[in-house]
Scaffold this motif. Structure first.
Motif: not given
Ligand code: THU
Length: 141
Positions: A70-98
């Motif tokens: 029931g929550f559609t008002d997002f304040d923040a998201i954290a993401v952690v992946g297996d990459s050495e440098s911080p994992t960035v959200p893919c393009g589809a996820c960026r659009q989904f989150l927008a």
């Protein structure tokens, strides 16, 4: 890049903690995500599929959990992946989150202690959002 806060690191810990639950037998790249919305935390992991394109990213899985609760008002998201440098959200996820906050705070981590914080506006400038649909005058061209 915004300053990294204690709240960012706390949310990142929830993403890191859930990463082990990822279902990633094909890529073996595990990702955990945590959405902060309405004062609550919603976790998600990437879930892959034998039909490769049918899998889902951790960010969208976490967003789905928040919306389902029931929550559609997002304040923040954290993401952690297996990459050495911080994992960035893919393009589809960026659009989904927008859809839920074009200025969302995005906290990113990887296998090391490196942390990156950006806004979704920085990651996806000029996102296509609902306002564009409202500009449709109803005509067919
Ligand atoms: N993946 C995510 O879950 N989030 C990201 O930010 C990047 C990629 C997943 C999708 C797929 O299951 C695996 O990581 C490899 O691309």
């Amino acid at each position: 890049m915004p300053e990294i806060t204690q709240a960012d690191l706390a949310l990142l810990a929830f993403a890191r903690e859930v990463k082990s639950k990822a279902y990633a037998p094909y890529s073996d790249f595990r990702v955990g995500a945590a959405v902060f919305a309405g004062g609550e935390i919603f976790q998600g992991v990437n879930v892959e599929n034998a039909a490769y394109g049918s899998g889902i990213c951790a960010e969208r899985a976490a967003a789905m959990a928040a919306v389902t609760a029931g929550f559609t008002d997002f304040d923040a998201i954290a993401v952690v992946g297996d990459s050495e440098s911080p994992t960035v959200p893919c393009g589809a996820c960026r659009q989904f989150l927008a859809e839920f906050n074009p200025d969302l705070r995005v906290i990113m981590g990887g296998r090391t202690d490196a942390v990156m914080v950006m806004t979704l506006e920085e990651l996806l400038p000029e996102a296509f959002v609902r306002g564009y649909l409202d500009q449709d005058d109803g005509g067919d061209e």
